[in-house]
Design a protein around this motif. Structure first.
Motif, short mmCIF file in Angstrom:
data_model
loop_
_atom_site.label_atom_id
_atom_site.label_comp_id
_atom_site.label_asym_id
_atom_site.label_seq_id
_atom_site.Cartn_x
_atom_site.Cartn_y
_atom_site.Cartn_z
N ILE A 1 -6.11 5.24 9.97
CA ILE A 1 -6.52 4.28 8.33
C ILE A 1 -7.39 3.49 7.50
O ILE A 1 -8.01 3.96 7.00
N TRP B 1 -9.85 6.36 6.95
CA TRP B 1 -9.64 6.96 5.75
C TRP B 1 -9.88 6.30 4.90
O TRP B 1 -10.59 6.29 3.60
N SER C 1 -7.59 14.09 1.11
CA SER C 1 -8.24 13.46 2.26
C SER C 1 -7.11 13.31 3.10
O SER C 1 -7.52 12.82 3.86
N VAL C 2 -5.62 12.96 3.09
CA VAL C 2 -4.94 12.32 3.22
C VAL C 2 -4.04 13.38 4.24
O VAL C 2 -3.67 13.25 5.55
N CYS C 3 -3.69 15.04 3.86
CA CYS C 3 -3.95 16.11 4.16
C CYS C 3 -4.46 17.19 5.51
O CYS C 3 -4.18 17.07 6.34
N ARG D 1 -7.14 14.16 7.09
CA ARG D 1 -6.61 13.10 7.91
C ARG D 1 -5.29 12.88 9.15
O ARG D 1 -5.28 13.05 10.38
N PHE D 2 -4.53 13.83 8.56
CA PHE D 2 -2.80 13.34 9.41
C PHE D 2 -2.26 14.54 9.27
O PHE D 2 -2.08 15.07 8.52
N VAL E 1 2.31 14.83 5.50
CA VAL E 1 1.79 14.06 4.49
C VAL E 1 3.27 14.41 3.98
O VAL E 1 3.85 15.49 3.29
N LEU F 1 2.48 8.71 5.77
CA LEU F 1 1.32 9.36 6.35
C LEU F 1 1.55 8.76 8.08
O LEU F 1 2.13 7.83 8.58
N CYS G 1 1.62 19.32 4.67
CA CYS G 1 1.55 18.31 4.06
C CYS G 1 2.14 18.52 2.47
O CYS G 1 2.32 19.74 2.03
#
Length: 377
Positions: A136, A139, A217-219, A221-222, A225, A240, A252
């Protein structure tokens, strides 16, 4: 005579002889060795040794070793990397149960520290595993903060919708334990800017390009999603987590919806201003009456002209009236016996009478009682 403690505890006898024995027993007890007295007493526990550092080498035989307490476990690599320069995330004790809930190496993520030492608070503070808290923080520092600067503002707050909670997936009773129960997930609803603007991640009115950048961006790193369009439980926030799956499989599912149209698509579009006006039913009827009146006036004018010239007025052509089909002598699909054409005008009626008389003659007689026969003759 041998004296011991047993004889000394006897009750003295009355009389001179008894007094003499008592005196002798008392003298014997006074001069009895200490070893004999020690054997007759109840043994006492040994004194507790003193806790402290060992003495010098002069009395090494009776030296007491110091008591050492249990040392705390060594910090993990994630804990060593998650310093105050990255995030304000103090360590908290491990959580065990109920069931499989909880985990070790937990932190309380209170704020993310940007490269310029600005703190972005997480409200409320999130209880997460160290690895999840570190993801987190990365990100926010690497993706969200530069994106806010491109929008002409600064990132000021991260909205924590849910972090650690011992529950099943989607809060369904009996469902598989959620990653929230392992302190390995965070639900984000919105981010706030220093200019007072709040960007809700699932808001259709947020520009599509901005939401697509957040999605990418979130897909990246994690491993999981979940958002609108995933399962119906994440329409107002983004889930997340860092769940581990076989072969590094990732999920994702976040559908970027377009803004709602101002006019409902089921309604017809508005008529362009340059289009011709539409005629109503009343206007059409009025126009038709005018046309009929004009035709009648034209016909009347043509008749007046013909009368003036002496010619008879021309009447409109009569519509032919269909004639009735002449009777062919058949009834109910049966043809009369004589089908030959005849030049006589009364041939159809004659043939019909002959057919009726023949039908009466050849009518089968019923076997009826005598009193009923006149009725059918």
């Amino acid at each position: 005579m041998t004296f011991n403690a047993r004889l000394a505890r006897r009750k003295p006898q009355v009389g001179a002889a008894g007094r003499d024995r008592w005196v002798v027993a008392a003298i014997a007890i006074l001069f009895m060795p200490a070893a004999v007295l020690a054997e007759s007493r109840t043994p006492l526990p040994q004194p507790r040794p003193a806790i402290g550092p060992a003495s010098d080498g002069s009395d090494s035989k009776h030296a007491v070793a110091p008591v050492t307490s249990l040392a705390p476990p060594a910090p993990s690599a994630c804990r060593l990397a998650l310093t105050d320069a990255v995030a304000i995330a103090p360590s908290i004790p491990a959580i065990t149960g109920p069931g499989a809930c909880g985990g070790a190496d937990l932190v309380r993520l209170e704020a993310v520290v940007l490269p310029d030492r600005t703190r972005v608070p997480v409200k409320p503070a999130a209880t997460l595993r160290c690895t999840m808290a570190s993801a987190i923080a990365d990100w926010v520092r690497a993706d969200i903060a530069p994106l806010a600067e491109r929008l002409g503002s600064r990132f000021s707050e991260l909205d924590n919708f849910d972090s650690f909670e011992c529950r099943g997936r989607n809060r369904v009773a009996g469902a598989k334990l959620s990653e929230h129960g392992h302190a390995n997930a965070l639900d984000v609803r919105s981010v706030r800017m220093s200019n007072g603007r709040t960007i809700t991640l699932t808001d259709r009115n947020v520009p599509r390009e901005l939401r697509e950048k957040l999605l990418n961006s979130v897909c990246a790193r994690f491993t999981t999603v979940l958002g609108p369009g995933s399962d119906g439980y994440h329409e107002d926030h983004i889930h997340l987590d860092l769940a581990e799956r076989r072969n590094g499989y990732r999920i994702c599912q976040w559908k970027i919806d377009d803004p709602m149209p101002e006019v409902a698509p089921l309604l017809p579009p508005e008529r362009p201003a340059e289009a011709s006006l539409r005629e109503t039913a009343e206007e059409k009827n009025e126009k038709h009456k005018l046309q009929e009146g004009a035709s009648e006036r034209a016909a009347a004018a043509s008749g007046a002209v013909s009368q003036a010239s002496g010619d008879p007025p021309q009447l409109p052509a009569a519509v032919p009236i269909p004639q009735k089909r002449p009777f062919s002598g058949t009834r109910s699909g049966k043809v009369a016996e004589d089908k030959k054409p005849s030049s006589s005008a009364s041939m159809p009626s004659t043939r019909l009478s002959a057919a009726r008389s023949a039908k009466r003659k050849h009518k089968p007689r019923l076997d009826l009682p005598p009193f009923l026969r006149p009725l059918f003759n």
